[in-house]
Design an enzyme around this catalytic site. Structure first.
Site, short mmCIF file in Angstrom:
data_model
loop_
_atom_site.label_atom_id
_atom_site.label_comp_id
_atom_site.label_asym_id
_atom_site.label_seq_id
_atom_site.Cartn_x
_atom_site.Cartn_y
_atom_site.Cartn_z
N LEU A 1 0.87 -1.19 0.10
CA LEU A 1 0.06 -0.09 0.16
C LEU A 1 0.81 1.31 -0.07
O LEU A 1 0.35 2.25 -0.12
CB LEU A 1 -0.95 -0.03 1.18
CG LEU A 1 -1.96 -1.05 1.34
CD1 LEU A 1 -2.64 -0.90 2.78
CD2 LEU A 1 -2.89 -1.32 0.19
N LYS B 1 14.02 -6.49 5.37
CA LYS B 1 14.35 -5.47 6.36
C LYS B 1 15.59 -5.67 7.08
O LYS B 1 16.55 -4.74 7.18
CB LYS B 1 13.42 -5.43 7.37
CG LYS B 1 12.23 -4.39 6.74
CD LYS B 1 11.02 -4.24 8.00
CE LYS B 1 9.88 -3.96 7.23
NZ LYS B 1 8.83 -3.71 8.46
N ASN C 1 14.05 -0.33 7.62
CA ASN C 1 12.74 -0.14 6.42
C ASN C 1 12.95 1.03 5.58
O ASN C 1 11.92 1.10 5.06
CB ASN C 1 11.55 -0.23 7.55
CG ASN C 1 11.35 1.07 8.10
OD1 ASN C 1 12.04 1.73 8.58
ND2 ASN C 1 10.12 1.30 8.49
N ASP D 1 9.70 1.70 11.80
CA ASP D 1 8.76 1.09 12.33
C ASP D 1 8.34 1.25 13.73
O ASP D 1 7.24 1.31 14.26
CB ASP D 1 9.13 -0.62 12.19
CG ASP D 1 8.74 -0.99 10.53
OD1 ASP D 1 7.88 -0.43 10.02
OD2 ASP D 1 9.36 -1.98 10.46
N VAL E 1 10.18 -19.77 22.67
CA VAL E 1 10.49 -18.90 24.15
C VAL E 1 11.86 -18.44 24.13
O VAL E 1 12.12 -17.44 24.66
CB VAL E 1 9.89 -19.77 25.17
CG1 VAL E 1 11.00 -20.82 25.41
CG2 VAL E 1 9.73 -18.70 26.42
N TYR F 1 -2.68 -5.36 9.09
CA TYR F 1 -3.82 -4.68 8.51
C TYR F 1 -4.33 -5.45 7.29
O TYR F 1 -5.74 -4.80 6.92
CB TYR F 1 -3.22 -3.29 8.17
CG TYR F 1 -2.01 -3.41 7.12
CD1 TYR F 1 -2.06 -3.43 5.91
CD2 TYR F 1 -0.64 -3.35 7.76
CE1 TYR F 1 -0.88 -3.43 4.99
CE2 TYR F 1 0.46 -3.29 6.79
CZ TYR F 1 0.06 -3.49 5.69
OH TYR F 1 1.30 -3.70 4.90
#
Ligand code: NAP
Length: 306
Positions: free
Chosen positions: A34, A84, A105, A121, A173, A251
């Site tokens: 986008l 990235k 980024n 970010d 973890v 998103y």
């Protein structure tokens, strides 16, 4: 088709000279991004005569692509999945934020194609939280689901902004534990909250999450769980309470299973479009050295997201 509307591949980059000053986004794939809609609207509204292009480049081609873009006079780039972390090792200089995040980024090209890598970010995330929930991270007890690139950038920002408490939960973890060890020096001090440890690393399993969820206000999904149709919520729905603020960095889809669960629990939720907006606005400010037209970018992003 105009140059700025097609996807540019490595084969197009050899000997390429753009017809206008150019910025762009590099991804693999990139057609879903986008960023072109958002950044083109921003450049046009500022009266900057420049294109914002979409570059589809494989990870193994990234260095050659950056060299070719530098030679061609590209002025700045956004980097998206999966580039990235790789890009952080392919620049001449890294900002402190990008160095700590281990990922870039944003690239700003200088004289002779010199590359400076940045990461917007984390600050984009902080702005998104302030905007969506009218709260600053310093006021919140935060649970971050995920310890990959986004989880790492978010955890570092939450630590820098001195949240009241941080819980990092990750499927593997050991990655959550390593991240907690890394942020401990910048986060742990005398500011204590009750008996609960201020910084915890736990596995992303229902029992461990149940033990932590009542001690947090903001829950952030920084895993990829929710991207694919049929994905479950990364946090069992029955653990959500009305007082929780839920931010999903995803998103697309706009309403993930986690956000559906938040809504059913009566909790407030928001998706990652606001983080995308603010990281993009911060990138534009790095390229142009002036304030980004955030509202223009927001409208363009909403239109593009459908
Ligand atoms: P990444 O580095 O690949 O990390 C992926 C994370 O998801 C890891 O913590 C991984 O856990 C976890 N994960 C993957 N599959 C899982 C599963 N089946 N069950 C549980 N956990 C799982 O990816 P990233 O770049 O951080 O991206 C993470 C998310 O952030 C993506 O959804 C992306 O869309 C979003 N994002 C949004 C923005 C924005 O502007 N809104 C910006 C950046 C990223 P393990 O460590 O156990 O593998």
């Amino acid at each position: 088709m105009k140059e700025d509307e097609r996807v540019i591949r490595m084969s197009d980059l050899r000997g390429w000279t753009p017809s206008r000053p150019s910025y762009g986004v590099v991804g693999w794939p990139v057609s879903h991004s986008l960023s072109p809609a958002m950044q083109r609207a921003a450049l046009a509204s500022l009266g900057v005569e420049a294109d914002y292009l979409a570059f589809e480049v494989r990870p193994e081609e990234l260095e050659a692509a950056l060299d070719a873009m530098g030679k061609a006079g590209v002025l700045g780039l956004n980097l998206t999945v999966p580039h990235k972390a790789l890009a952080a090792g392919l620049v001449d200089e890294l900002s402190e934020e990008a160095r700590l995040a281990g990922a870039a980024n944003t690239v700003v090209f200088g004289d002779g194609g010199r590359r400076v890598g940045h990461n917007t970010d984390a600050r984009g995330f902080a702005r998104a939280i302030r905007e969506e929930f009218r709260m600053s991270l310093a006021e919140l007890k935060v649970m971050i689901l995920g310890a990959g690139g986004a989880g790492r950038a978010i955890a570092l920002q939450v630590a820098r902004e001195r949240a009241e408490r941080i819980v990092v939960a990750n499927r593997t973890v050991e990655r959550a534990e390593a991240l907690a060890r890394e942020i401990a020096p910048i986060f742990l001090d005398e500011k204590l909250v009750g008996q609960a440890a201020r910084l915890r690393a736990v596995p992303l399993d229902p029992a461990a999450l149940a033990g932590e969820v009542d001690g947090v206000d903001l829950i952030v999904n920084a895993t990829t769980v929710g991207l694919r149709p049929g994905d479950p919520s990364p946090l069992p729905a029955h653990l959500l309470r009305p007082h929780h603020l839920v931010y999903d960095t995803i998103y697309n889809p706009a309403r993930t299973p986690l956000l559906e669960a938040a809504s059913e629990a009566g909790a407030r939720g928001a998706n990652g479009l606001s983080m995308l907006l603010h990281q993009g606005a911060l990138s534009l400010e790095l390229w142009l050295g002036r304030p980004a037209p955030v509202e223009v970018m927001r409208r363009a992003l909403r239109r593009a997201a459908g």
